[in-house]
Enzyme design. Structure first.
Site, PDB file in Angstrom:
ATOM      1  N   GLY A 115       5.604  53.303  59.219  1.00 55.19           N
ATOM      2  CA  GLY A 115       5.717  52.901  60.620  1.00 55.19           C
ATOM      3  C   GLY A 115       4.343  52.921  61.255  1.00 55.19           C
ATOM      4  N   SER A 116       3.952  54.107  61.749  1.00 55.52           N
ATOM      5  CA  SER A 116       2.648  54.239  62.408  1.00 55.52           C
ATOM      6  C   SER A 116       1.491  54.033  61.428  1.00 55.52           C
ATOM      7  CB  SER A 116       2.540  55.636  63.027  1.00 55.52           C
ATOM      8  OG  SER A 116       3.598  55.847  63.937  1.00 55.52           O
ATOM      9  N   GLU A 140       5.346  48.544  68.350  1.00 49.98           N
ATOM     10  CA  GLU A 140       3.972  48.060  68.632  1.00 49.98           C
ATOM     11  C   GLU A 140       3.006  49.232  68.804  1.00 49.98           C
ATOM     12  OE1 GLU A 140       4.929  44.991  68.322  1.00 49.98           O
ATOM     13  OE2 GLU A 140       2.939  44.075  68.315  1.00 49.98           O
ATOM     14  N   PRO A 189      10.772  51.339  55.552  1.00 50.49           N
ATOM     15  CA  PRO A 189      11.461  52.608  55.797  1.00 50.49           C
ATOM     16  C   PRO A 189      10.497  53.804  55.840  1.00 50.49           C
ATOM     17  CG  PRO A 189      12.683  51.303  54.215  1.00 50.49           C
ATOM     18  CD  PRO A 189      11.413  50.554  54.471  1.00 50.49           C
TER      19      PRO A 189
HETATM   20  C1  LIG Z   1      13.306  48.090  68.660  1.00 50.00           C
HETATM   21  C2  LIG Z   1      12.228  48.045  67.630  1.00 50.00           C
HETATM   22  C3  LIG Z   1      11.725  46.825  67.227  1.00 50.00           C
HETATM   23  C4  LIG Z   1      10.752  46.776  66.239  1.00 50.00           C
HETATM   24  N1  LIG Z   1      10.306  45.556  65.801  1.00 50.00           N
HETATM   25  C5  LIG Z   1       9.450  45.493  64.748  1.00 50.00           C
HETATM   26  C6  LIG Z   1       9.072  44.230  64.182  1.00 50.00           C
HETATM   27  O1  LIG Z   1       9.481  43.163  64.663  1.00 50.00           O
HETATM   28  N2  LIG Z   1       8.266  44.220  63.106  1.00 50.00           N
HETATM   29  C7  LIG Z   1       7.791  45.376  62.544  1.00 50.00           C
HETATM   30  O2  LIG Z   1       7.049  45.293  61.561  1.00 50.00           O
HETATM   31  N3  LIG Z   1       8.119  46.592  63.055  1.00 50.00           N
HETATM   32  C8  LIG Z   1       8.941  46.683  64.136  1.00 50.00           C
HETATM   33  N4  LIG Z   1       9.301  47.900  64.654  1.00 50.00           N
HETATM   34  C9  LIG Z   1       8.817  49.127  64.015  1.00 50.00           C
HETATM   35  C10 LIG Z   1       7.825  49.897  64.866  1.00 50.00           C
HETATM   36  O3  LIG Z   1       6.573  49.262  64.831  1.00 50.00           O
HETATM   37  C11 LIG Z   1       7.807  51.321  64.348  1.00 50.00           C
HETATM   38  O4  LIG Z   1       9.066  51.905  64.651  1.00 50.00           O
HETATM   39  C12 LIG Z   1       6.700  52.134  64.973  1.00 50.00           C
HETATM   40  O5  LIG Z   1       5.442  51.701  64.513  1.00 50.00           O
HETATM   41  C13 LIG Z   1       6.856  53.623  64.673  1.00 50.00           C
HETATM   42  O6  LIG Z   1       7.089  53.841  63.324  1.00 50.00           O
HETATM   43  P1  LIG Z   1       8.282  54.800  62.845  1.00 50.00           P
HETATM   44  O7  LIG Z   1       9.496  54.397  63.608  1.00 50.00           O
HETATM   45  O8  LIG Z   1       8.326  54.747  61.379  1.00 50.00           O
HETATM   46  O9  LIG Z   1       7.858  56.229  63.351  1.00 50.00           O
HETATM   47  P2  LIG Z   1       6.829  57.191  62.606  1.00 50.00           P
HETATM   48  O10 LIG Z   1       5.553  56.478  62.353  1.00 50.00           O
HETATM   49  O11 LIG Z   1       7.494  57.863  61.480  1.00 50.00           O
HETATM   50  O12 LIG Z   1       6.560  58.244  63.764  1.00 50.00           O
HETATM   51  C14 LIG Z   1       7.455  59.326  64.035  1.00 50.00           C
HETATM   52  C15 LIG Z   1       6.830  60.158  65.160  1.00 50.00           C
HETATM   53  O13 LIG Z   1       5.578  60.694  64.721  1.00 50.00           O
HETATM   54  C16 LIG Z   1       4.544  60.291  65.603  1.00 50.00           C
HETATM   55  N5  LIG Z   1       3.314  60.103  64.835  1.00 50.00           N
HETATM   56  C17 LIG Z   1       3.116  59.305  63.767  1.00 50.00           C
HETATM   57  N6  LIG Z   1       1.854  59.399  63.348  1.00 50.00           N
HETATM   58  C18 LIG Z   1       1.229  60.296  64.164  1.00 50.00           C
HETATM   59  C19 LIG Z   1      -0.096  60.808  64.239  1.00 50.00           C
HETATM   60  N7  LIG Z   1      -1.056  60.438  63.397  1.00 50.00           N
HETATM   61  N8  LIG Z   1      -0.354  61.708  65.222  1.00 50.00           N
HETATM   62  C20 LIG Z   1       0.608  62.083  66.107  1.00 50.00           C
HETATM   63  N9  LIG Z   1       1.852  61.622  66.075  1.00 50.00           N
HETATM   64  C21 LIG Z   1       2.171  60.733  65.112  1.00 50.00           C
HETATM   65  C22 LIG Z   1       5.044  59.031  66.266  1.00 50.00           C
HETATM   66  O14 LIG Z   1       4.409  58.805  67.516  1.00 50.00           O
HETATM   67  C23 LIG Z   1       6.525  59.343  66.408  1.00 50.00           C
HETATM   68  O15 LIG Z   1       6.713  60.127  67.551  1.00 50.00           O
HETATM   69  C24 LIG Z   1      10.247  47.970  65.673  1.00 50.00           C
HETATM   70  C25 LIG Z   1      10.749  49.208  66.108  1.00 50.00           C
HETATM   71  C26 LIG Z   1      11.728  49.252  67.071  1.00 50.00           C
HETATM   72  C27 LIG Z   1      12.261  50.594  67.491  1.00 50.00           C
END
Ligand SMILES: Cc1cc2nc3c(=O)[nH]c(=O)nc-3n(C[C@H](O)[C@H](O)[C@H](O)COP(=O)(O)OP(=O)(O)OC[C@H]3O[C@@H](n4cnc5c(N)ncnc54)[C@H](O)[C@@H]3O)c2cc1C
Length: 386
Positions: free
Chosen positions: A136-137, A366, A133
């Protein structure tokens, strides 16, 4: 479609798969499971098994481990066909492919023996759980814990957005074995029955016949022998897989965009306004030309990265470029396809409505578009802007 096939065998493999998908798989996702919630696992398994008959999943795995060892460009071309037919099916195939690839590269023999044959035949489903939760990134900040206890580890924590979660027979999960940000993460294999993790489905804007789930681990005891790779190597091993998996997500964008273009061309040749088919209006023609050029640019970037990977050339930047461009192009091209359909494009009677909702998803997993841009920038300048 401007494919440049490298061999007659490659052309035949891709084209016969396209015919099969069009006849047997497209109607299922176009009508029956369009917005009909999660597909029953038995039905998804049957489809997954059909995909393996054309070389998918097993194609990514070495022959030494029972796979077909298909070259990565041909595999990407085959995968593009699934993506142009049904995004949901492509996500299932993508996850099973890279779960199989991780076992192929990293698993101890007893884990390979237990899961690889079923994965390669399409019988078993894997899932890969990194995101949480609050994580992500920033994968280095994973909070899920794996605490050593004798010959076992005890795993606890919550994972989020896990594709294939509800279907999964096993999970490859990244958990923290020490506080070191780079070397503190390790991969484990959890069996759904033996190490029961709890799964809760997440409802999304689209692609709900395939599973995306939250996963909860509440002090689950797992033998130390279920570790994938070495302790502390999960981050390095995940990044190594990303090059290939990002090419596959780029192919998802490409497939969606290609399908939207096909639909828009068909509609523009039929729909009449101001006394002629709308394809005869220059602004529509220009829009179609722009869409087709961007589809081809997506394909060229995606195939180049696939060819580099096959040749063993480092392709981190090229895979990032393909993922960034093809996924953003998919959003634009599917929206243009809706625009060409006018009001009809907003209705369930036309496929472009579904494609546009699916396209908005692909720039996120990804590594988001912004993360791909940071990777490209770092490769160009040597300066880390994360
Ligand atoms: C349909 C779907 C399937 C998925 N499947 C999997 C899976 O099988 N296994 C798994 O482990 N994960 C999975 N994911 C998770 C996915 O890898 C994450 O959603 C993704 O890495 C982004 O993380 P977040 O959603 O927490 O966004 P956040 O990391 O919170 O990012 C929010 C925003 O901030 C931006 N941001 C973040 N850091 C920076 C930075 N340093 N500089 C500039 N901008 C930044 C991002 O680009 C985004 O616009 C899935 C996601 C989706 C939507």
């Amino acid at each position: 479609m401007s494919h440049v096939f490298r061999t007659p065998e490659q052309k035949e493999a891709v084209e016969s798969f396209r015919r099969f998908l069009s006849d047997k798989v497209d109607p299922i996702f176009r009508h029956e499971y369009r917005d009909n919630g999660l597909m029953p696992k038995e039905k998804m398994r049957e489809l997954n098994q059909q995909m393996t008959e054309f070389g998918l999943i097993a194609g990514a795995v070495s022959e030494a481990n029972g796979g077909l060892g298909i070259d990565f460009l041909t595999l990407t071309m085959l995968f593009e066909e699934v993506c142009a037919c049904a995004t949901d099916m492509s996500t299932v195939v993508l996850i099973n492919t890279f779960a199989a690839k991780m076992l192929d590269l990293l698993a101890p023999v007893h884990i390979k023996d237990r899961y690889l044959p079923g994965l390669l035949s399409g019988e078993l489903f894997g899932c890969m759980a990194f995101s949480e939760p609050d994580v992500g990134s920033n994968v280095m900040e994973i909070k899920a814990r794996a605490r050593r206890d004798g010959d076992d580890y005890i795993l606890s924590g919550e994972k989020c957005w896990i594709s294939n979660g509800s279907f999964s027979d096993f999970m490859i999960v990244a958990a923290r074995t020490s506080d070191d940000p780079r070397k503190g993460l390790s991969h484990f294999v959890l069996d759904r029955k033996e190490h029961p993790y709890e799964v809760k489905e997440i409802h999304k804007i689209a692609s709900n016949s395939q599973s995306t789930a939250q996963i909860f681990m509440d002090d689950i005891r797992v033998p130390a022998t279920n570790m994938l790779g070495k302790e502390g190597d999960a981050l390095r091993n995940t990044l190594a897989i990303f090059e290939r998996s990002r090419v596959f997500v780029a192919a998802q964008g490409l497939g969606l965009a290609r399908r939207a273009l096909e639909e828009a061309v068909g509609y523009a040749k039929e729909r009449k306004q101001h006394g002629k088919v709308i394809a005869g209006h220059q602004l529509i023609s220009a829009m179609l030309a722009e869409m087709a050029t961007n589809v081809d640019a997506s394909r060229l970037l995606t195939y180049r990265a696939a060819e580099m990977i096959e040749a063993g050339i480092p392709a981190e930047m090229e895979a990032a470029m393909a993922k960034y461009f093809a996924c953003e192009a998919a959003v634009t091209i599917t929206r243009q396809a809706v625009q060409i359909h006018g009001g009809n494009g907003l209705t369930k009677d036309f496929l472009v409505e579904r494609l546009a909702r699916e396209a908005i998803i692909v720039p996120i997993p990804e590594g988001t578009t912004q993360i791909q841009q940071l990777i490209i920038g770092r490769a160009l300048t040597g300066v880390n802007a994360f």
